[in-house]
Design a protein around this motif. Sequence first.
Motif, PDB file in Angstrom:
ATOM      1  N   ALA A   1      29.244 -67.750 -51.845  1.00 44.04           N
ATOM      2  CA  ALA A   1      29.189 -68.822 -50.857  1.00 44.04           C
ATOM      3  C   ALA A   1      29.583 -68.321 -49.474  1.00 44.04           C
ATOM      4  O   ALA A   1      29.000 -68.711 -48.468  1.00 44.04           O
ATOM      5  CB  ALA A   1      30.078 -69.982 -51.286  1.00 44.04           C
ATOM      6  N   ILE A   2      30.599 -67.460 -49.415  1.00 43.98           N
ATOM      7  CA  ILE A   2      31.000 -66.815 -48.161  1.00 43.98           C
ATOM      8  C   ILE A   2      31.314 -65.363 -48.489  1.00 43.98           C
ATOM      9  O   ILE A   2      32.047 -65.084 -49.444  1.00 43.98           O
ATOM     10  CB  ILE A   2      32.239 -67.469 -47.522  1.00 43.98           C
ATOM     11  N   ARG A   3      30.784 -64.437 -47.703  1.00 43.17           N
ATOM     12  CA  ARG A   3      31.106 -63.026 -47.919  1.00 43.17           C
ATOM     13  C   ARG A   3      31.458 -62.358 -46.584  1.00 43.17           C
ATOM     14  O   ARG A   3      31.134 -62.865 -45.505  1.00 43.17           O
ATOM     15  CB  ARG A   3      29.981 -62.295 -48.651  1.00 43.17           C
ATOM     16  N   TYR A   4      32.086 -61.212 -46.711  1.00 42.87           N
ATOM     17  CA  TYR A   4      32.682 -60.555 -45.550  1.00 42.87           C
ATOM     18  C   TYR A   4      31.652 -60.112 -44.515  1.00 42.87           C
ATOM     19  O   TYR A   4      31.929 -60.139 -43.307  1.00 42.87           O
ATOM     20  CB  TYR A   4      33.502 -59.355 -46.020  1.00 42.87           C
ATOM     21  N   ALA A   5      30.460 -59.718 -44.965  1.00 43.52           N
ATOM     22  CA  ALA A   5      29.431 -59.312 -44.002  1.00 43.52           C
ATOM     23  C   ALA A   5      29.122 -60.442 -43.027  1.00 43.52           C
ATOM     24  O   ALA A   5      28.890 -60.200 -41.835  1.00 43.52           O
ATOM     25  CB  ALA A   5      28.160 -58.887 -44.729  1.00 43.52           C
ATOM     26  N   ASP A   6      29.131 -61.674 -43.508  1.00 44.57           N
ATOM     27  CA  ASP A   6      28.894 -62.829 -42.648  1.00 44.57           C
ATOM     28  C   ASP A   6      29.986 -62.942 -41.595  1.00 44.57           C
ATOM     29  O   ASP A   6      29.719 -63.199 -40.411  1.00 44.57           O
ATOM     30  CB  ASP A   6      28.832 -64.091 -43.514  1.00 44.57           C
ATOM     31  N   ILE A   7      31.229 -62.747 -41.991  1.00 44.28           N
ATOM     32  CA  ILE A   7      32.349 -62.827 -41.049  1.00 44.28           C
ATOM     33  C   ILE A   7      32.217 -61.762 -39.968  1.00 44.28           C
ATOM     34  O   ILE A   7      32.444 -62.018 -38.768  1.00 44.28           O
ATOM     35  CB  ILE A   7      33.689 -62.684 -41.792  1.00 44.28           C
TER      36      ILE A   7
ATOM     37  N   GLU B   1      35.743 -57.976 -58.941  1.00 42.81           N
ATOM     38  CA  GLU B   1      35.682 -56.586 -58.503  1.00 42.81           C
ATOM     39  C   GLU B   1      34.823 -56.417 -57.253  1.00 42.81           C
ATOM     40  O   GLU B   1      34.529 -55.301 -56.844  1.00 42.81           O
ATOM     41  CB  GLU B   1      35.148 -55.698 -59.637  1.00 42.81           C
ATOM     42  N   ASN B   2      34.441 -57.535 -56.647  1.00 38.40           N
ATOM     43  CA  ASN B   2      33.632 -57.484 -55.435  1.00 38.40           C
ATOM     44  C   ASN B   2      34.535 -57.712 -54.223  1.00 38.40           C
ATOM     45  O   ASN B   2      34.933 -58.841 -53.945  1.00 38.40           O
ATOM     46  CB  ASN B   2      32.540 -58.548 -55.483  1.00 38.40           C
ATOM     47  N   PRO B   3      34.871 -56.668 -53.481  1.00 37.75           N
ATOM     48  CA  PRO B   3      35.802 -56.813 -52.357  1.00 37.75           C
ATOM     49  C   PRO B   3      35.209 -57.562 -51.171  1.00 37.75           C
ATOM     50  O   PRO B   3      35.932 -57.897 -50.233  1.00 37.75           O
ATOM     51  CB  PRO B   3      36.102 -55.355 -51.976  1.00 37.75           C
ATOM     52  N   GLU B   4      33.913 -57.825 -51.230  1.00 40.37           N
ATOM     53  CA  GLU B   4      33.235 -58.519 -50.128  1.00 40.37           C
ATOM     54  C   GLU B   4      33.234 -60.027 -50.310  1.00 40.37           C
ATOM     55  O   GLU B   4      33.066 -60.784 -49.360  1.00 40.37           O
ATOM     56  CB  GLU B   4      31.796 -58.006 -50.030  1.00 40.37           C
ATOM     57  N   MET B   5      33.422 -60.481 -51.534  1.00 41.84           N
ATOM     58  CA  MET B   5      33.364 -61.906 -51.838  1.00 41.84           C
ATOM     59  C   MET B   5      34.598 -62.622 -51.309  1.00 41.84           C
ATOM     60  O   MET B   5      35.725 -62.245 -51.620  1.00 41.84           O
ATOM     61  CB  MET B   5      33.251 -62.123 -53.341  1.00 41.84           C
ATOM     62  N   ILE B   6      34.375 -63.667 -50.524  1.00 40.52           N
ATOM     63  CA  ILE B   6      35.486 -64.459 -49.978  1.00 40.52           C
ATOM     64  C   ILE B   6      35.620 -65.788 -50.706  1.00 40.52           C
ATOM     65  O   ILE B   6      36.723 -66.232 -51.018  1.00 40.52           O
ATOM     66  CB  ILE B   6      35.291 -64.685 -48.465  1.00 40.52           C
ATOM     67  N   PHE B   7      34.498 -66.450 -50.990  1.00 44.26           N
ATOM     68  CA  PHE B   7      34.546 -67.712 -51.730  1.00 44.26           C
ATOM     69  C   PHE B   7      33.337 -67.817 -52.635  1.00 44.26           C
ATOM     70  O   PHE B   7      32.226 -67.469 -52.245  1.00 44.26           O
ATOM     71  CB  PHE B   7      34.594 -68.910 -50.781  1.00 44.26           C
ATOM     72  N   THR B   8      33.585 -68.284 -53.847  1.00 40.10           N
ATOM     73  CA  THR B   8      32.514 -68.479 -54.819  1.00 40.10           C
ATOM     74  C   THR B   8      32.788 -69.745 -55.613  1.00 40.10           C
ATOM     75  O   THR B   8      33.940 -70.163 -55.760  1.00 40.10           O
ATOM     76  CB  THR B   8      32.402 -67.291 -55.786  1.00 40.10           C
ATOM     77  N   ARG B   9      31.739 -70.349 -56.117  1.00 39.46           N
ATOM     78  CA  ARG B   9      31.891 -71.451 -57.056  1.00 39.46           C
ATOM     79  C   ARG B   9      31.961 -70.931 -58.485  1.00 39.46           C
ATOM     80  O   ARG B   9      32.063 -71.709 -59.416  1.00 39.46           O
ATOM     81  CB  ARG B   9      30.749 -72.443 -56.904  1.00 39.46           C
ATOM     82  N   GLY B  10      31.866 -69.636 -58.653  1.00 36.90           N
ATOM     83  CA  GLY B  10      32.022 -69.054 -59.971  1.00 36.90           C
ATOM     84  C   GLY B  10      30.746 -68.465 -60.515  1.00 36.90           C
ATOM     85  O   GLY B  10      29.762 -68.247 -59.805  1.00 36.90           O
ATOM     86  N   ASP B  11      30.770 -68.200 -61.809  1.00 31.41           N
ATOM     87  CA  ASP B  11      29.682 -67.546 -62.509  1.00 31.41           C
ATOM     88  C   ASP B  11      28.547 -68.534 -62.737  1.00 31.41           C
ATOM     89  O   ASP B  11      28.603 -69.374 -63.628  1.00 31.41           O
ATOM     90  CB  ASP B  11      30.222 -67.028 -63.841  1.00 31.41           C
ATOM     91  N   ASN B  12      27.520 -68.432 -61.901  1.00 33.45           N
ATOM     92  CA  ASN B  12      26.336 -69.284 -61.963  1.00 33.45           C
ATOM     93  C   ASN B  12      26.626 -70.771 -61.808  1.00 33.45           C
ATOM     94  O   ASN B  12      25.828 -71.609 -62.199  1.00 33.45           O
ATOM     95  CB  ASN B  12      25.547 -69.058 -63.251  1.00 33.45           C
ATOM     96  N   GLN B  13      27.796 -71.117 -61.281  1.00 35.23           N
ATOM     97  CA  GLN B  13      28.093 -72.513 -60.949  1.00 35.23           C
ATOM     98  C   GLN B  13      27.828 -73.476 -62.106  1.00 35.23           C
ATOM     99  O   GLN B  13      27.210 -74.528 -61.950  1.00 35.23           O
ATOM    100  CB  GLN B  13      27.300 -72.975 -59.720  1.00 35.23           C
TER     101      GLN B  13
END
Length: 670
Positions: free
Chosen positions: A508-514, A337-349
């Motif tokens: 790991a990557i989010r839209y604000a960074d882009i 539900e986070n529209p800013e999240m582009i890449f994640t390793r998941g819930d607490n990796q």
Amino acid sequence: MKKKQIIIGIFLTGVMASLGSCRKYLSVEHYFDDRQSEERIFNSKDYTEQWLANAYNALLNNNLEMGNTGNNITNYSDDMYFNESGGGNGDRYRRFKFGEYDHTWLQSWSQSYGGIRQASVMINRMAEGGTFTAKEVAGYKAQARFVRAYLYWLLLRKYGPVPIMPDKGVNYDDSYDNLSYPRNTYDEVANYIAGEMALAAKDLPLKRDNRNIARPTRGAALATRAKALLFAASPLANGNTEMADFTNDKGNALIAQQYNEEKWAKAAAACKDVIDLGTYKLYTAVFKTRGTTDYPATIPPPYHAEYSEKNFPDGWADIDPFESYRSLFNGELYASENPEMIFTRGDNQISSEGGVMALARLQMPKTGGGYNSHGLTLKQCDAYAMNDGTPFDRQEIRSKYGANMFVQPDEVNSFKPLLANVWKEFANREPRFYASVAFSGALWTMSSAVNNLPTVTNQQIFYYRGEFNGYMNGDTWLPTGIGIMKFVNPKDNNSGNGGRIFPKVDLAIRYADILLMYAEALNELGSSYNIPSWDGNTTHAISRNTDEMKKALGQVRIRAGVPNYDMIVYNSREALRIKIKHERQVELLGENQRYYDLRRWKDAPGDEAEQIYGFNTFMTRDQASLFYTPIRVPLLQTTFSRKMYFWPVDWDELKKNKRLTQAPGWPSFD
């Protein structure tokens, strides 16, 4: 606030739990010893998933973006520090900051190349027919291609130019000479990552469901592509004659010696590719007229004629800037539900001991069962602006309040969110300050505890000498007297009184960074360029467009509750460059960015070598005014030398590859 649940079915967690008796099929070495296993592996869905999981596993541990210092030591630059595992004398921090890298920190090299091998086998051995359809095969290969390219990206960022292994793998029966590979140039590695990510993007979906949220998307591939191209355009790798001696085994330079402005245009176009997907936007929380202790009512920024009466993204009238930023990191949101999240390793990796949960636990005060050992430098604390967007000025504030520097009980309503007895330098700061900085006297709610509530919840934590969380022998105190609130959920409590640390999703990557990258790349241009899109279906007209830069950077600042910059700033390349660097320092705190940003900008010799300052933690509550005297912190001193631009290759790896050259300044053990 609605209750959040643990992300279920995360790919990394689910498949790694099922290895068991099938482990022999996941060994790359076993694959080369028994080539008959190829058909068995890639004609079985279970074995195929397990093989892919082993490749994904290379993104964990030493390759995490956020976590404890055992996994991502590069999260600590001139902004954050740690005081752990060294008897409280700062020795481990000092050794890291002086370039004395622990052997275990160097394992990211072998871990990454192990994952690269695993992914390459899958790309080359999966075939259509039998168990899988052509679409399924393409999807699996795209995931493996993403993992392989992402591992090269992590290697490039840390070690600089590295060897690109043959895509089809290597023959382990070959001679030692033929199994040795030299470093490729920085540009070759960056362009390889860009090309591979473009290929992966073609067969990756735009979105994933919650069950598969840790698998990459098209946006994740294109965003990584943009990051690699931005690093290649940056001063460290673009016309850097100071690195002329970084060569391969033939003596050829690995870092481009001639500056090429078009690299910035390619990076900007790659960022535009991500933006044009239309999939991502900055997350915002709604404006709240009423609140609770955990989730307070919105404190609106000071009135601004341009922003206070407009809704986001044109203004902040309908959003809560504090909660919009805080909720991104503290586990309050599902990843899906986070529209800013582009890449994640998941819930607490996977592991709460190594991921963002561990980071939060290390930051929390002892009162809540935390380790009270990660903090901020005074430099980072001072980087946060005032709530009207003007720079923080210590002398101006002290002159304004004079002898009345502590919030009095009858002043609390005028200095929200500060409580009584808090130093007024922490008043009227931008919302990201309160979401990130655990200043002395901040409120820690820690509300999940159910037993002995008066002693472990809703605690105002001070760092004066003699306080429970103040100066003491051992690791559990903050040498600068400034803690970290980012990543900590208001409900987090580890005191053993019925509370818990809530799961976190690593961004790991989010839209604000882009958006910040896009503005940065455009700002460096002096000419116009026509750059093909990632798939060749369109062409981007790229130039130093002030409207585009203002739109990109403005979204980040307005979401944070501070005004966008005036056009006088956007019209000056030098002035805007300074502002963008500052914005990244504040917006991306603790996200494993600052360490690498300072190096790619070639700012590290100045910023990383500056003496570290904090407050005078030897002062007691009775000497509270003296506590806030900025002083040099002897335990946390640092330096920077040229060799620290890139990490060294471990001796064991050099022995295995006779053509592999060492990074400048490090021993090669020849």
